[in-house]
Scaffold this motif. Structure first.
Motif, PDB file in Angstrom:
ATOM      1  N   CYS A 219      42.157  20.384  12.384  1.00 51.17           N
ATOM      2  CA  CYS A 219      40.722  20.549  12.146  1.00 51.17           C
ATOM      3  C   CYS A 219      40.103  21.287  13.332  1.00 51.17           C
ATOM      4  N   GLY A 220      39.753  22.543  13.117  1.00 51.42           N
ATOM      5  CA  GLY A 220      39.148  23.341  14.173  1.00 51.42           C
ATOM      6  C   GLY A 220      37.634  23.305  14.108  1.00 51.42           C
ATOM      7  N   GLU A 221      37.001  24.029  15.027  1.00 50.97           N
ATOM      8  CA  GLU A 221      35.543  24.151  14.985  1.00 50.97           C
ATOM      9  C   GLU A 221      35.115  24.882  13.713  1.00 50.97           C
ATOM     10  N   THR A 222      35.928  25.854  13.316  1.00 57.22           N
ATOM     11  CA  THR A 222      35.702  26.641  12.101  1.00 57.22           C
ATOM     12  C   THR A 222      37.054  26.852  11.421  1.00 57.22           C
ATOM     13  N   ASP A 223      37.036  27.427  10.232  1.00 55.41           N
ATOM     14  CA  ASP A 223      38.294  27.756   9.559  1.00 55.41           C
ATOM     15  C   ASP A 223      39.102  28.737  10.403  1.00 55.41           C
ATOM     16  N   PRO A 279      35.751  21.581   9.744  1.00 51.58           N
ATOM     17  CA  PRO A 279      35.430  20.253   9.213  1.00 51.58           C
ATOM     18  C   PRO A 279      35.132  20.225   7.710  1.00 51.58           C
ATOM     19  N   ASN A 280      34.361  21.168   7.218  1.00 51.97           N
ATOM     20  CA  ASN A 280      34.017  21.151   5.789  1.00 51.97           C
ATOM     21  C   ASN A 280      35.246  21.312   4.908  1.00 51.97           C
ATOM     22  N   LYS A 281      36.104  22.258   5.264  1.00 46.55           N
ATOM     23  CA  LYS A 281      37.312  22.495   4.480  1.00 46.55           C
ATOM     24  C   LYS A 281      38.259  21.302   4.552  1.00 46.55           C
ATOM     25  N   ILE A 317      38.302  15.094  12.879  1.00 43.21           N
ATOM     26  CA  ILE A 317      38.727  14.432  11.641  1.00 43.21           C
ATOM     27  C   ILE A 317      38.044  13.083  11.509  1.00 43.21           C
ATOM     28  N   MET A 318      38.056  12.293  12.577  1.00 40.50           N
ATOM     29  CA  MET A 318      37.443  10.971  12.501  1.00 40.50           C
ATOM     30  C   MET A 318      35.939  11.061  12.291  1.00 40.50           C
ATOM     31  N   GLU A 319      35.298  12.049  12.901  1.00 42.13           N
ATOM     32  CA  GLU A 319      33.848  12.197  12.747  1.00 42.13           C
ATOM     33  C   GLU A 319      33.461  12.482  11.301  1.00 42.13           C
ATOM     34  N   LEU A 320      34.376  13.058  10.533  1.00 41.71           N
ATOM     35  CA  LEU A 320      34.103  13.332   9.113  1.00 41.71           C
ATOM     36  C   LEU A 320      33.909  12.048   8.322  1.00 41.71           C
TER      37      LEU A 320
END
Length: 322
Positions: A219-223, A279-281, A317-320
């Protein structure tokens, strides 16, 4: 959603085994602070690139440096060992860290035939005896068993069988133990395996079914950032499967690797075992997979070169799901 970590202790190319162990303990401490529920250790042999060869020892080390996160094995290579001795190890851990021990076992030989034979002290292959050895382990861990291993703690560790399809799921269900599906190894049988586990579960060692899956996630800052990080894991996994140097290369080294068309196809196929994105993806794809499997309890693997980036990936990941 419940989240844990499955740790292979994949070793970056410029770090020693000792440094990798120290990083792992630091990662487990951070995982506890972030709210992960469990930290499991794989068992691998005959490889430079994975430093987790004794899950029970790593479980003890991490449990002693944390206060509440559960520790487990994912998984101990049961066919190579005495079921009774393993039960004793697990009870000893349970006595040291009550309520924090989870035991995952699997059928893997642990390497080639030479390594398998050395692990089993020269005995013939017992892979086909896995169901019987698993039944023995349950007996030695059960209060109602005719022979129970020592020390005889008040409660027994939770027990899981690891697998890659319907047969392993049915075995775990019929024995009344937990089941963990290895999506990170075989992404094609998860839905059927979880369905069979739920359909065939019989109350036994556990009063109710507990199902989990394990998946690679970056999980990066962006894709785009996640894709930059993922190249080190792509090349690492390609080399693992070829039996080459399985230490994780830097992003710079990974980007310079000359890939054949066959290699590119393999990397693309391996991506089916992973979720890589911002994160969204990541949330969208993990939620979708959870709904397909009807499994909302995941063990996450992140095997990238940069330790700080690995920590940040787990944090995102956990913040999601916080």
């Amino acid at each position: 959603m419940e989240l844990g970590i499955l740790e292979q202790m994949a070793q970056p190319k410029d770090k020693s085994a000792e440094e990798t162990v120290a990083d792992t303990i630091e990662m487990a401490q951070l995982a506890e602070k972030l709210g992960y529920g469990r930290y499991w250790f794989a068992e691998h042999h005959a490889t430079k690139g994975m430093a987790s060869s004794s899950p029970e020892i790593m479980m003890a080390a991490v449990a002693s440096k944390t206060s509440k996160i559960k520790v487990g094995s994912g998984g101990i290579l049961l066919p190579q060992y005495s079921s009774y001795k393993l039960a004793a190890h697990l009870f000893q851990l349970q006595a040291l860290f009550p309520g924090r021990i989870e035991a995952g076992v699997g059928r893997s030989p642990g390497g080639g035939e030479r390594i398998r034979s050395l692990l089993a002290d020269g005995k013939p292959s017992q892979l086909d005896d896995y169901p019987e050895k698993l039944r023995d382990l349950i007996t030695f861990l059960s209060k109602s068993g005719k022979v129970r291993a020592a020390p005889r703690t008040e409660d027994s560790p939770e027990l899981f069988s690891l697998g890659l399809g319907e047969n392993s799921a049915k075995l775990a269900a019929e024995l009344g133990i937990g089941y963990v599906y290895g999506h990170f190894i075989n992404p094609s049988r998860g839905e059927a395996a979880h369905q069979d586990y739920r359909d065939h579960f019989k109350e036994g060692y556990l009063p109710k079914p507990i199902q989990r899956s394990a998946v690679f996630i970056i999980c990066g800052e962006t894709d785009e950032h996640a894709e930059e990080l993922a190249v080190s894991q792509d090349i690492w996994l390609l080399r693992v499967e070829k039996g080459l140097d399985s230490r994780i290369p830097s992003i710079g080294e990974a980007n310079k690797v000359m890939l054949s068309e066959k290699d590119k196809k393999k990397i693309q196929d391996n991506r089916k075992r992973m979720i890589i994105g911002g994160p969204n993806k990541v949330k969208r794809e993990l939620d979708q997979l959870s709904n397909e499997y009807q499994c909302f309890d995941w063990l996450v693997l992140t095997n990238i070169y940069d330790f700080k980036e690995k920590q940040q990936s787990y944090r995102r990941i956990m913040e999601l799901y916080s």
